[in-house]
Design a protein around this motif. Structure first.
Motif, PDB file in Angstrom:
ATOM      1  N   LYS A 187      -9.123  -8.526 -21.118  1.00 21.73           N
ATOM      2  CA  LYS A 187      -9.286  -9.031 -19.751  1.00 21.73           C
ATOM      3  C   LYS A 187      -9.464 -10.543 -19.692  1.00 21.73           C
ATOM      4  N   GLY A 188      -9.966 -11.155 -20.727  1.00 24.50           N
ATOM      5  CA  GLY A 188     -10.170 -12.597 -20.686  1.00 24.50           C
ATOM      6  C   GLY A 188      -8.917 -13.410 -20.935  1.00 24.50           C
ATOM      7  N   SER A 189      -7.817 -12.759 -21.255  1.00 22.89           N
ATOM      8  CA  SER A 189      -6.579 -13.465 -21.581  1.00 22.89           C
ATOM      9  C   SER A 189      -5.805 -13.838 -20.313  1.00 22.89           C
ATOM     10  N   PHE A 190      -5.110 -14.964 -20.383  1.00 22.29           N
ATOM     11  CA  PHE A 190      -4.227 -15.355 -19.288  1.00 22.29           C
ATOM     12  C   PHE A 190      -3.170 -14.289 -19.037  1.00 22.29           C
ATOM     13  N   ARG A 191      -2.701 -13.653 -20.105  1.00 19.90           N
ATOM     14  CA  ARG A 191      -1.634 -12.665 -19.959  1.00 19.90           C
ATOM     15  C   ARG A 191      -2.097 -11.450 -19.160  1.00 19.90           C
ATOM     16  N   PHE A 192      -3.380 -11.112 -19.262  1.00 17.93           N
ATOM     17  CA  PHE A 192      -3.895  -9.976 -18.490  1.00 17.93           C
ATOM     18  C   PHE A 192      -3.793 -10.262 -16.996  1.00 17.93           C
ATOM     19  N   SER A 193      -4.310 -11.391 -16.571  1.00 18.30           N
ATOM     20  CA  SER A 193      -4.286 -11.721 -15.140  1.00 18.30           C
ATOM     21  C   SER A 193      -2.866 -11.903 -14.627  1.00 18.30           C
ATOM     22  N   CYS A 194      -2.007 -12.505 -15.446  1.00 14.14           N
ATOM     23  CA  CYS A 194      -0.615 -12.710 -15.046  1.00 14.14           C
ATOM     24  C   CYS A 194       0.114 -11.380 -14.904  1.00 14.14           C
ATOM     25  N   THR A 195      -0.110 -10.467 -15.854  1.00 12.03           N
ATOM     26  CA  THR A 195       0.533  -9.157 -15.813  1.00 12.03           C
ATOM     27  C   THR A 195       0.039  -8.336 -14.635  1.00 12.03           C
ATOM     28  N   LEU A 196      -1.265  -8.361 -14.390  1.00 12.63           N
ATOM     29  CA  LEU A 196      -1.838  -7.616 -13.273  1.00 12.63           C
ATOM     30  C   LEU A 196      -1.263  -8.110 -11.949  1.00 12.63           C
ATOM     31  N   LYS A 197      -1.153  -9.405 -11.798  1.00 11.38           N
ATOM     32  CA  LYS A 197      -0.586  -9.986 -10.575  1.00 11.38           C
ATOM     33  C   LYS A 197       0.869  -9.552 -10.391  1.00 11.38           C
ATOM     34  N   ALA A 198       1.639  -9.577 -11.491  1.00 11.32           N
ATOM     35  CA  ALA A 198       3.055  -9.184 -11.412  1.00 11.32           C
ATOM     36  C   ALA A 198       3.201  -7.704 -11.080  1.00 11.32           C
ATOM     37  N   LEU A 199       2.353  -6.868 -11.682  1.00 13.77           N
ATOM     38  CA  LEU A 199       2.437  -5.430 -11.434  1.00 13.77           C
ATOM     39  C   LEU A 199       2.058  -5.107  -9.989  1.00 13.77           C
ATOM     40  N   LYS A 200       1.039  -5.757  -9.470  1.00 12.97           N
ATOM     41  CA  LYS A 200       0.666  -5.547  -8.074  1.00 12.97           C
ATOM     42  C   LYS A 200       1.799  -5.963  -7.142  1.00 12.97           C
ATOM     43  N   SER A 201       2.486  -7.039  -7.503  1.00 12.05           N
ATOM     44  CA  SER A 201       3.579  -7.536  -6.670  1.00 12.05           C
ATOM     45  C   SER A 201       4.707  -6.522  -6.546  1.00 12.05           C
ATOM     46  N   THR A 253       4.543  -3.258  -7.185  1.00  9.07           N
ATOM     47  CA  THR A 253       4.099  -2.014  -6.552  1.00  9.07           C
ATOM     48  C   THR A 253       4.012  -2.185  -5.043  1.00  9.07           C
ATOM     49  N   ASP A 254       3.632  -3.374  -4.592  1.00  9.40           N
ATOM     50  CA  ASP A 254       3.633  -3.646  -3.154  1.00  9.40           C
ATOM     51  C   ASP A 254       5.060  -3.620  -2.604  1.00  9.40           C
ATOM     52  N   LYS A 255       6.000  -4.068  -3.414  1.00 12.37           N
ATOM     53  CA  LYS A 255       7.388  -4.158  -2.964  1.00 12.37           C
ATOM     54  C   LYS A 255       8.084  -2.806  -2.971  1.00 12.37           C
ATOM     55  N   TYR A 256       7.879  -2.017  -4.027  1.00 12.48           N
ATOM     56  CA  TYR A 256       8.643  -0.785  -4.213  1.00 12.48           C
ATOM     57  C   TYR A 256       7.812   0.501  -4.076  1.00 12.48           C
ATOM     58  N   GLY A 257       6.489   0.382  -4.125  1.00 10.07           N
ATOM     59  CA  GLY A 257       5.665   1.577  -4.149  1.00 10.07           C
ATOM     60  C   GLY A 257       5.381   1.988  -5.578  1.00 10.07           C
ATOM     61  N   ALA A 287     -12.982   9.450  -4.831  1.00 11.22           N
ATOM     62  CA  ALA A 287     -11.584   9.639  -4.437  1.00 11.22           C
ATOM     63  C   ALA A 287     -11.079   8.386  -3.776  1.00 11.22           C
ATOM     64  N   PRO A 288      -9.907   7.858  -4.210  1.00 14.47           N
ATOM     65  CA  PRO A 288      -9.401   6.605  -3.666  1.00 14.47           C
ATOM     66  C   PRO A 288      -8.928   6.769  -2.240  1.00 14.47           C
ATOM     67  N   SER A 289      -8.889   5.656  -1.525  1.00 10.06           N
ATOM     68  CA  SER A 289      -8.333   5.670  -0.169  1.00 10.06           C
ATOM     69  C   SER A 289      -6.850   5.919  -0.255  1.00 10.06           C
ATOM     70  N   GLN A 290      -6.255   6.293   0.841  1.00 11.87           N
ATOM     71  CA  GLN A 290      -4.834   6.626   0.868  1.00 11.87           C
ATOM     72  C   GLN A 290      -3.985   5.442   0.448  1.00 11.87           C
ATOM     73  N   GLN A 291      -3.132   5.610  -0.520  1.00 14.83           N
ATOM     74  CA  GLN A 291      -2.285   4.527  -1.016  1.00 14.83           C
ATOM     75  C   GLN A 291      -0.827   4.868  -0.779  1.00 14.83           C
ATOM     76  N   THR A 292      -0.055   3.827  -0.593  1.00 14.92           N
ATOM     77  CA  THR A 292       1.386   4.032  -0.441  1.00 14.92           C
ATOM     78  C   THR A 292       1.979   4.277  -1.810  1.00 14.92           C
ATOM     79  N   GLN A 293       2.538   5.456  -2.039  1.00 14.92           N
ATOM     80  CA  GLN A 293       3.054   5.806  -3.356  1.00 14.92           C
ATOM     81  C   GLN A 293       4.536   5.502  -3.496  1.00 14.92           C
ATOM     82  N   SER A 294       5.254   5.421  -2.426  1.00 10.15           N
ATOM     83  CA  SER A 294       6.683   5.144  -2.548  1.00 10.15           C
ATOM     84  C   SER A 294       7.177   4.408  -1.330  1.00 10.15           C
ATOM     85  N   LYS A 295       8.234   3.669  -1.542  1.00 11.02           N
ATOM     86  CA  LYS A 295       8.874   2.935  -0.457  1.00 11.02           C
ATOM     87  C   LYS A 295      10.366   3.132  -0.567  1.00 11.02           C
TER      88      LYS A 295
END
Length: 375
Positions: free
Chosen positions: A170-184, A186-190, A366-374
């Motif tokens: 978690k302390g690595s730059f690559r962790f934060s960069c990868t997490l940001k890219a993956l969130k991006s 998933t927001d775009k495609y689900g 239990a997580p809140s409702q998430q968008t699983q697909s787009k």
């Protein structure tokens, strides 16, 4: 004038020689890539059944391993000044109808450590593949492992040592960069249309980033090849656990009472859907072999990759390759995972290490409702 003509001819000959050398490069797709890549291919999968790809774990494993190899080659192409037609990396995603849309760069040394590949609809239509096969992700985030080359070795080893000492990245730059890219993406495609994958150190990042997203109730498909399983933190924890067991037994003999472990995992409170990463390990690879240590009873199945998990809690799908004694570089290599003669066993719900690494997910509300697909 004669000298200019001779120089021009010499340059042309050198260009031909360079192209021939690139064609025979050990990392060229046609030299070291999978031999059965055309059977089945995307077109065959669609023509036969829209669900075949989802069921054919062999083909999916091959494709995703090739994408990770492409990330290694993106960095090597950069280091060795291969561009355009001479570049090796594109040959590892083009046959599967994907395209490169983004590269992940470590700002500490400028190295490429990851890439995002998306389904190339135009390339697919050119071969009369009209729809994306069911189960083929719209986007794949692939992460390479350690490269023992002077431009990258320092930062790669730094992250290797980070995991070895702390069992976290978690302390690595690559962790934060990868997490940001993956969130991006998933927001775009689900989340149901996205996959994260990695090899070695990259698999470590993929596991921990995927876990971080799962804590938010967002589950993406994960394929982890030779993930690191050895750390000083784990070794110290094992010593502590063994000491704790001895003390509990001694105390129970004295007080005649029985205590339970409050951290024991018994149920999953994450709703109906659970995050289940796919781990591929080789028993001869000392970096990842500890994932095969059993947690309680042994529950191996003799079926291959398409086996169905039993009812109940399944922390991960663990695919184990056993070929007897192998050299480390062979057992830890990525190339083995697209081999034609590969035979795997799937172990379910019995890995002590993966249960421990994912147990923080099991007690979540239990997580809140998430968008699983787009669309």
């Amino acid at each position: 004038m004669w000298k200019k003509g001779a120089e021009k001819m010499k340059n042309e000959v050198l260009n031909v020689v360079e192209k021939e050398e690139e064609m025979q490069h050990p990392y060229a797709f046609h030299v070291s890539g999978p031999r059965n890549v055309s059977s089945p291919n995307w077109k065959d999968l669609i023509n036969s059944s829209c669900t075949v790809y989802r069921k054919d774990g062999n083909y999916k494993r091959t494709v995703i391993a090739c994408f990770i190899q492409a990330v290694y080659l993106l960095e090597l192409d950069k280091q060795e000044n291969r561009t355009g037609e001479n570049a090796l990396a594109p040959k590892w995603w083009i046959p599967f109808k994907y395209k490169l849309v983004e590269i992940l760069i470590d700002e500490r040394d400028g190295s490429i450590f990851g890439a995002i590949l998306e389904w190339d609809r135009a390339a697919a239509l050119a071969e009369f593949v009209l729809i994306r096969p069911n189960g083929a992700p719209r986007a794949v985030l692939a992460l390479r492992g350690t490269l023992l080359k002077s431009p990258t070795i320092r930062r790669d080893i730094e992250d290797d040592l980070r995991f070895l000492a702390l069992e976290t990245l978690k302390g690595s730059f690559r962790f934060s960069c990868t997490l940001k890219a993956l969130k991006s993406i998933t927001d775009k495609y689900g989340s149901s249309n996205v996959c994260i994958a990695g090899h070695s150190l990259g698999a470590g990042f993929a596991l921990q980033v995927g876990k971080a997203l799962a804590k938010e109730g967002i589950h993406v498909e994960a394929h982890l090849f030779n993930p690191p399983s050895v750390s000083l933190a784990m070794s110290l924890r094992n010593i502590g656990e063994k000491s704790g067991v001895v003390w509990k037994r001694l105390r129970s003999m004295i007080t005649s009472t029985t205590e339970t472990n409050g951290e024991e995992v018994k149920s999953v409170a994450m709703g109906s859907k659970q995050w289940i990463p796919h781990l591929y390990v080789n028993n001869s690879d000392y970096i990842c072999c500890y994932f095969t240590d059993p947690d309680g009873i042994n529950n191996k199945t003799s079926d291959k990759e398409n086996a169905k998990p039993p009812n109940g809690l399944v922390p991960a799908k663990l695919f184990v390759l056993s070929k007897g004694k192998q050299k480390f570089l062979e057992a830890h290599g990525l190339e083995q995972w697209w081999s034609d003669d590969l035979e795997l066993q799937m172990a379910l719900n019995n890995s002590k290490l993966i249960s421990r690494q994912l147990k923080s997910l099991y007690s979540l509300p239990a997580p809140s409702q998430q968008t699983q697909s787009k669309s």
